[in-house]
Enzyme design. Structure first.
Site, PDB file in Angstrom:
ATOM      1  N   ASP A  62     -18.202 -16.251 -20.212  1.00  0.00           N
ATOM      2  CA  ASP A  62     -17.631 -16.108 -21.552  1.00  0.00           C
ATOM      3  C   ASP A  62     -18.264 -14.963 -22.330  1.00  0.00           C
ATOM      4  OD1 ASP A  62     -16.634 -18.576 -20.618  1.00  0.00           O
ATOM      5  OD2 ASP A  62     -16.359 -19.281 -22.678  1.00  0.00           O
TER       6      ASP A  62
ATOM      7  N   ARG B  65     -30.146 -25.168 -30.372  1.00  0.00           N
ATOM      8  CA  ARG B  65     -29.399 -24.262 -31.239  1.00  0.00           C
ATOM      9  C   ARG B  65     -30.175 -23.775 -32.458  1.00  0.00           C
ATOM     10  NH1 ARG B  65     -27.265 -23.042 -26.903  1.00  0.00           N
ATOM     11  NH2 ARG B  65     -25.201 -23.855 -26.373  1.00  0.00           N
TER      12      ARG B  65
ATOM     13  N   ASP C  22     -20.591 -26.415 -30.501  1.00  0.00           N
ATOM     14  CA  ASP C  22     -21.579 -25.356 -30.681  1.00  0.00           C
ATOM     15  C   ASP C  22     -21.173 -24.320 -31.711  1.00  0.00           C
ATOM     16  OD1 ASP C  22     -23.659 -26.232 -29.156  1.00  0.00           O
ATOM     17  OD2 ASP C  22     -23.078 -25.162 -27.342  1.00  0.00           O
TER      18      ASP C  22
ATOM     19  N   SER D 247     -18.340 -24.802 -16.950  1.00  0.00           N
ATOM     20  CA  SER D 247     -19.268 -24.074 -17.807  1.00  0.00           C
ATOM     21  C   SER D 247     -20.587 -24.839 -17.887  1.00  0.00           C
ATOM     22  CB  SER D 247     -18.666 -23.934 -19.206  1.00  0.00           C
ATOM     23  OG  SER D 247     -19.580 -23.335 -20.095  1.00  0.00           O
TER      24      SER D 247
END
Length: 426
Positions: free
Chosen positions: A17, A96, A125, A181
């Protein structure tokens, strides 16, 4: 050539990605800088750097954030026994905030006009990253390609991305046969998309990257001990290796290696994303699984009953939601997390564990300041406990129950059983 649009710092993973997004942003006229965080993932960072620069990034930044990831995010989550929907240990969510903070520092230093990421328009996310960006720098501008029609109409799925990567000569690990993914860090790895989107499809054996399949794990169990101080794992002892670990990152790495060897930490779930969509995800959280079991056990010996109940009912639930929903840089996070140190003041001691074929078995625990009193609990001596005192305790506790029973008798409802309520099948 597209009109110049300014400098953008892209959260770059080196995967399909973000490599395609890097090339697409350049097509759109952005000057792209690539940012990569080392949060403990198994990654060839030099290869990622070369790929980013080859695709067209003007600069590449790699920041080692492992220590702050462990000490500032993972350890508070361990102390609070954080968990989402009673099964997910929040591995992606936890990383994150540190990644976002590292990005914003570089964006400021390099005078970036924008930041960007490769998060999909249906996932969590995008929310986590962007709320973190705004919590750190309220005036930052975000480019989210997966929410731009020009991008998502051109790339409706991973097959289109794979074709674009081939067109641009971008090397990627994903293939048409293995299009899922992944997101990896020191805490865990996640798998989603591709064939995993069918919740009834069993994950392929070769998908799992970190852990040995439990049936293939060693037949001889491994015994270890973990010492906690104020709810934090400060020492791991592995007698079979003759080793001890005390550094925060070393402790986590050691537990990861042991858990992976013994097939510990796999889950396969359907969860509720923050935006309201259900999602199937597979996760491996090796060390985290060991630490949660050990920490909850030592709390049984050392933590006051009412403090534990309040923490479980509020701090655990709310901090888990804060992490999952991306609300780390918020006043509520500051408020909730302030309760953790006082709740963990007495959580000191050692837990002995057996690791065996996917299982973490507690074999014993000890503490110099535990609230457990062996003599008081004993069936063989009074130990300062007067059994007659319980009579009054029961009498007081029974007052409301007697009144409730009397009311039911007057209404002809005394002794209602599950069979009466649900039918004869109960």
């Amino acid at each position: 050539m597209s009109e110049k649009k300014g400098r953008v710092l892209l959260a770059y993973s080196g995967g399909l990605d973000t490599s395609c997004i890097l090339a697409w942003l350049i097509e759109q006229g952005y000057e792209v800088y690539a940012f990569m965080a080392d949060v403990g993932q198994e990654e060839d960072f030099e290869a990622a750097r070369k790929k980013a620069l080859t695709v067209g990034a003007k600069k590449f930044f790699l920041e080692d954030l492992k220590r702050e990831f462990v000490t500032e995010l993972i350890y508070p989550a361990v102390q609070a026994n954080c968990i989402y929907e009673n099964v997910y240990l929040l591995g992606t969510s936890l990383a994150r905030p540190v990644i976002a903070r590292g990005m914003m520092a570089i964006a400021d230093k390099e005078g970036c006009d924008f930041v960007s990421h490769g998060c999909t328009g249906k996932g969590n996310d995008q929310v986590r990253f962007e709320l973190a960006f705004y919590g750190l720098k309220p005036d930052i501008k975000v480019v989210a390609p997966w929410r731009i029609p020009e991008f998502y109409n051109r790339f409706p799925g991973r097959q289109a991305l794979l074709a674009y990567a081939a067109e641009k000569n971008i090397p990627v690990q994903q293939t048409a046969s293995k299009p899922w993914s992944t997101d990896e860090n020191l805490f865990h790895i996640s798998y989603e998309a591709g064939i995993l989107e069918d919740p009834d499809t069993t994950p392929p054996v070769d998908m799992w990257k970190l852990t040995t399949a439990p049936e293939n794990a060693p037949v001889i169990p491994e015994r270890i001990s973990i010492q906690f101080e104020r709810g934090l794992p400060v020492k791991v002892t592995v007698p079979g290796e003759g080793k001890t670990y005390t550094d925060a990152v070393d402790v986590f790495n050691a537990l990861n290696a042991l858990a992976r060897k013994h097939g510990i930490g796999r889950i396969d779930i359907v969860e509720n994303r923050f935006i309201g969509v259900k999602s199937r995800g597979c996760y491996e959280s090796p060390a985290a699984t060991i630490l949660r079991i050990a920490h909850m056990d030592i709390e049984g010996l050392t933590l006051d009953r009412n403090v534990r109940a309040l923490r479980d009912q509020f701090v655990t639930i709310e901090l888990s939601k804060i992490l999952y929903n991306g609300h780390w840089f918020t006043p509520e996070r500051e408020f909730v997390i302030s309760a953790i140190p006082s709740s963990q003041r007495t959580v000191n001691g050692v837990v002995r564990l057996k690791l065996y074929k996917g299982n973490v078995v507690v074999e014993g625990r000890s503490s110099d300041e535990g609230l457990y009193d062996e003599k008081q609990s004993s069936m063989d001596e009074l130990g300062g406990f007067e059994p007659t005192d319980t009579t009054g305790f029961i009498q007081i506790e029974s007052i409301r129950i007697k009144k409730w029973a009397q009311a039911n008798i007057r209404k002809g409802q005394a002794g209602v059983t599950p069979k009466d309520v649900y039918g004869s099948r109960v």
